[in-house]
Scaffold this motif. Sequence first.
Motif, PDB file in Angstrom:
ATOM      1  N   ILE A  62      32.478  34.441  27.419  1.00  0.00           N
ATOM      2  CA  ILE A  62      32.165  35.667  28.172  1.00  0.00           C
ATOM      3  C   ILE A  62      33.422  36.310  28.740  1.00  0.00           C
ATOM      4  N   LEU A  63      34.121  35.581  29.608  1.00  0.00           N
ATOM      5  CA  LEU A  63      35.362  36.088  30.207  1.00  0.00           C
ATOM      6  C   LEU A  63      36.300  34.905  30.372  1.00  0.00           C
ATOM      7  N   ASN A  64      37.450  34.909  29.653  1.00  0.00           N
ATOM      8  CA  ASN A  64      38.339  33.754  29.749  1.00  0.00           C
ATOM      9  C   ASN A  64      39.233  33.840  30.987  1.00  0.00           C
ATOM     10  N   GLY A  65      40.024  32.795  31.206  1.00  0.00           N
ATOM     11  CA  GLY A  65      40.840  32.729  32.413  1.00  0.00           C
ATOM     12  C   GLY A  65      41.856  33.845  32.515  1.00  0.00           C
ATOM     13  N   ILE A  66      42.430  34.245  31.375  1.00  0.00           N
ATOM     14  CA  ILE A  66      43.413  35.325  31.374  1.00  0.00           C
ATOM     15  C   ILE A  66      42.767  36.634  31.799  1.00  0.00           C
TER      16      ILE A  66
END
Length: 256
Positions: A62-66
């Motif tokens: 969904i939404l990565n750390g970067i």
Amino acid sequence: MKQAISAVIVEDEPLALDLTVSMLSDMDNVKIVGTARNGQRGLELIQQLEPDVVFLDIEMPILNGIELVKKLQADVVPLIVFTTAFNQYAVEAFNLHAVDYLLKPFSEDRIRHAVARVFQRLTIVDDSYKGNLLKALGVLKDAEPENTWETARLAIRENDGVLLVPQHEIDWIDAAGDYICVHSKGETHIMRCTMKQLEKILNGNHFRRIHRSTIVNIDQIKQIVPLTKGESRLLLHCGEELKVSRNYRKEISHLA
């Protein structure tokens, strides 16, 4: 100095999340205020709770750390402790840009060290912190993972800490109810997880599922003995004998 720091953990792997929660829960100077299994939910928690520190995985759905870091406003970015499986070169880059990290699988001593660094940095965070984070992430993005066959380890939570078992030393693994039995060098280590979760952690080039409740290290197979109805029996170098069910025979067909 604060008596305890508030922490959010953002980690999509259930085993890694449980292990991080367990380690941090043992520390009197850390209060876990929220956990998330993906970056989008993690972003929402950070904006809502404004924790002192976030233990942040980088590769997530969904939404990565970067992407999560980029969406944070520079003036409200908490301290970030990255949890990563990337190589030592990237780790050194983290240090240059004042970013904490935990190289998976990490020990309890290592996470305590990271917490100590968080306390040291709480008084010196400024508006340049987000920029430093993004610089470090830029280096990390092009780095190679360190989780090779020679370095890969399985983290097993035990009463007195965390045992890191080299994956190449594991002979075989079987399920026993809600628990997993990891057999390595004549010893059996117990961990709570599912076979499906464990398969995501193990090196897929060396481990094969041969039964709904059994995984084998194919490097430890000494002999394959055909049985009736498409089944077979494996003789391992350690002396153990394992049955390959008909439904999983294709997993070892390339070895015959």
